[in-house]
Design an enzyme around this catalytic site. Structure first.
Site, short mmCIF file in Angstrom:
data_model
loop_
_atom_site.label_atom_id
_atom_site.label_comp_id
_atom_site.label_asym_id
_atom_site.label_seq_id
_atom_site.Cartn_x
_atom_site.Cartn_y
_atom_site.Cartn_z
N VAL A 66 -20.28 -0.01 -8.17
CA VAL A 66 -20.68 -1.51 -7.73
C VAL A 66 -22.10 -1.59 -7.47
O VAL A 66 -22.53 -2.63 -8.20
CB VAL A 66 -19.64 -1.95 -6.58
CG1 VAL A 66 -19.86 -3.31 -6.14
CG2 VAL A 66 -18.32 -1.57 -6.97
N LYS A 100 0.86 -1.19 0.07
CA LYS A 100 -0.28 0.24 -0.05
C LYS A 100 1.03 1.20 0.03
O LYS A 100 1.90 1.28 0.51
CB LYS A 100 -0.82 -0.05 1.26
CG LYS A 100 -2.32 0.92 1.29
CD LYS A 100 -3.21 0.17 0.23
CE LYS A 100 -4.20 0.70 0.16
NZ LYS A 100 -5.31 -0.12 -0.42
N GLY A 128 -26.15 1.86 -1.25
CA GLY A 128 -25.02 2.49 -2.01
C GLY A 128 -25.33 2.20 -3.56
O GLY A 128 -24.95 0.94 -3.68
P1 NAI Z 1 -18.90 4.75 -5.46
O1 NAI Z 1 -18.29 5.93 -5.15
O2 NAI Z 1 -19.06 4.84 -7.11
O3 NAI Z 1 -20.40 4.45 -4.74
C1 NAI Z 1 -20.61 4.53 -3.43
C2 NAI Z 1 -22.33 5.08 -3.47
O4 NAI Z 1 -22.68 5.03 -2.15
C3 NAI Z 1 -22.38 6.50 -3.99
O5 NAI Z 1 -23.31 6.50 -5.02
C4 NAI Z 1 -22.72 7.43 -2.70
O6 NAI Z 1 -23.58 8.38 -3.16
C5 NAI Z 1 -23.19 6.19 -1.77
N1 NAI Z 1 -23.22 6.36 -0.41
C6 NAI Z 1 -22.27 6.86 0.41
N2 NAI Z 1 -22.80 7.02 1.54
C7 NAI Z 1 -23.88 6.34 1.73
C8 NAI Z 1 -24.76 6.10 2.77
N3 NAI Z 1 -24.42 6.56 3.99
N4 NAI Z 1 -26.02 5.57 2.51
C9 NAI Z 1 -26.15 5.18 1.19
N5 NAI Z 1 -25.47 5.26 0.18
C10 NAI Z 1 -24.35 5.91 0.32
O7 NAI Z 1 -17.84 3.46 -5.07
P2 NAI Z 1 -17.86 2.03 -5.73
O8 NAI Z 1 -16.71 1.82 -6.73
O9 NAI Z 1 -19.06 1.64 -6.01
O10 NAI Z 1 -17.39 1.15 -4.20
C11 NAI Z 1 -18.48 0.85 -3.44
C12 NAI Z 1 -17.56 0.31 -1.96
O11 NAI Z 1 -17.02 -1.07 -2.30
C13 NAI Z 1 -16.58 1.28 -1.47
O12 NAI Z 1 -16.34 1.24 -0.01
C14 NAI Z 1 -15.39 0.75 -2.22
O13 NAI Z 1 -14.16 1.02 -1.26
C15 NAI Z 1 -15.38 -0.58 -2.14
N6 NAI Z 1 -14.84 -1.52 -3.05
C16 NAI Z 1 -14.79 -1.01 -4.71
C17 NAI Z 1 -14.22 -1.91 -5.68
C18 NAI Z 1 -14.51 -1.15 -6.94
O14 NAI Z 1 -14.09 -2.16 -7.73
N7 NAI Z 1 -15.15 -0.35 -7.39
C19 NAI Z 1 -13.39 -2.45 -4.93
C20 NAI Z 1 -13.28 -3.26 -3.69
C21 NAI Z 1 -13.98 -2.52 -2.75
#
Ligand code: NAI
Length: 350
Positions: free
Chosen positions: A183, A82, A179
């Protein structure tokens, strides 16, 4: 509290920790290489407002060793690392990321980096201008990363339900997705396709409405998603969602989601276990993007998302089976299993 770097490294089996300071850009960062006994270390660049450098170093060590667990459980010929950068005022970030790129290049392939909190497509582009050991966000990269993650989470959920009920009949199942981002939206799409009832939330109201209209799913106000009775609660927003207060509210049988570090503390996994809720460790089911990226870099091919789902299902079943047999919480078993595998890799290398 003081932190003794060498003691911490020895305790957690670290190979190398590099402190970085770039005079020109003002960058201050730590790069931790936890384990490269099975192959190069993989880990993103996290840029965060740390209180001080001790907090940053601690986070670097924690995240790098977690990446080793993730690569070991995903059976990748790779290890964990990291890079953690302190988000300080006055840093010239374009120059800082280029400096990071040059440092990664100097490691000559011992460390591959990619996105994390604070590091998106723009920053990856700056790193990629200096090194090839980085996941490029454009068409020259592995591609389909959020889809790979969503497919893995979906596969892990199905594995948990099969273990509990002997089948995966989605038409009888309700899944709450917290969320609807990169993903979460894709996961919801897979769930709708197989006939599951999906209830979802997102703090971005416009986004939530758009996805709900398109997929025909029900919405719930953010923070009320915990109270919805369901088969699976799937955190796909932020980590630390299972904590002292939320735990009592959960009305699900399974917790399985993409968010990193769903448990606020390891004890919360024990508490879920006591409540009879099956927790599927996030670092197993959210490994899809890592699998896709690592195979792309190490073997020069794009692993089909279908086989990523199968890999995650196999890894999930191995841990959940052992947890059931030993009567232990799955998160504890996953950590033990990962440590066993790391130990085997190290002794094979000697
Ligand atoms: P993203 O940022 O595209 O989506 C997160 C969504 O959650 C956003 O639409 C946001 O408005 C919403 N959100 C934030 N706080 C919230 C709450 N309190 N209640 C409801 N909705 C809320 O992120 P992504 O890429 O979809 O990732 C989602 C999670 O998965 C993150 O924690 C990320 O670290 C983890 N992750 C993602 C990977 C990837 O391939 N994108 C890989 C491994 C882990």
């Amino acid at each position: 509290m003081e932190i003794h770097v060498l003691d911490a490294m020895a305790r957690e089996g670290f190979e190398q920790v590099i402190a970085l300071h770039d005079r020109k850009s003002g960058l201050r960062a730590f790069l931790g290489l936890h384990d490269t006994s099975a192959g190069p270390a993989f880990g993103g660049v996290r840029r965060w407002h740390y209180r001080d450098e001790r907090e940053a170093l601690r986070d670097c060590l924690r995240l790098a060793s977690a990446m080793s667990h993730k690569t070991a459980l995903a059976e990748l010929p790779a290890g964990g690392g990291k890079l953690v950068a302190l988000d300080l005022p006055g840093v010239d970030w374009e120059q800082a990321y280029k400096y990071i790129g040059r440092e990664v290049e100097r490691l000559g392939g011992r460390f591959y980096t990619g996105p994390d909190v604070g590091t998106g497509a723009r920053e990856l582009g700056w790193i990629a201008s200096e090194t090839g050991y980085v996941t490029r966000p454009d068409e020259s990269g592995p591609g389909e990363l959020p889809e790979s993650t969503a497919v893995g989470v979906f596969a892990g959920m199905g594995t948990a339900l099969r273990l509990l009920d002997g089948d995966e009949d989605w038409s009888r199942r309700t899944v709450v997705v917290q969320g609807l981002g990169e993903v979460g939206e894709r996961l919801a799409r897979h769930l709708v396709r197989v006939g599951a009832s999906v209830v979802a939330s997102d703090i971005d109201g416009d986004r939530a409405e758009r996805v709900a209209d398109e997929l025909g799913i029900e919405l719930v106000d953010p923070s009320h998603e915990l109270d919805v009775e369901c088969d699976v609660f799937s955190p796909c927003a932020m980590g630390g969602i299972v904590h002292d207060l939320s735990l009592a509210r959960l009305r699900c049988r399974v917790v399985a989601g993409a968010a990193n570090n769903i448990l606020a503390r390891p004890e919360h996994g024990d508490r879920l276990h006591e409540r009879g809720i099956l927790f599927v460790p996030d670092f197993i089911v959210n490994a899809g993007a890592l699998i896709r990226g690592a195979i792309f870099h190490l073997e020069g091919r794009r692993e089909p998302v279908g086989s990523i789902g199968e890999r995650v299902a196999v890894a999930t079943l191995a841990v959940l089976d052992r947890a059931v047999q030993e009567g232990l919480p799955p998160a504890r078993v996953a950590a033990l299993e990962a440590e066993d595998r790391l130990e085997r890799r190290r002794s094979q290398k000697e």
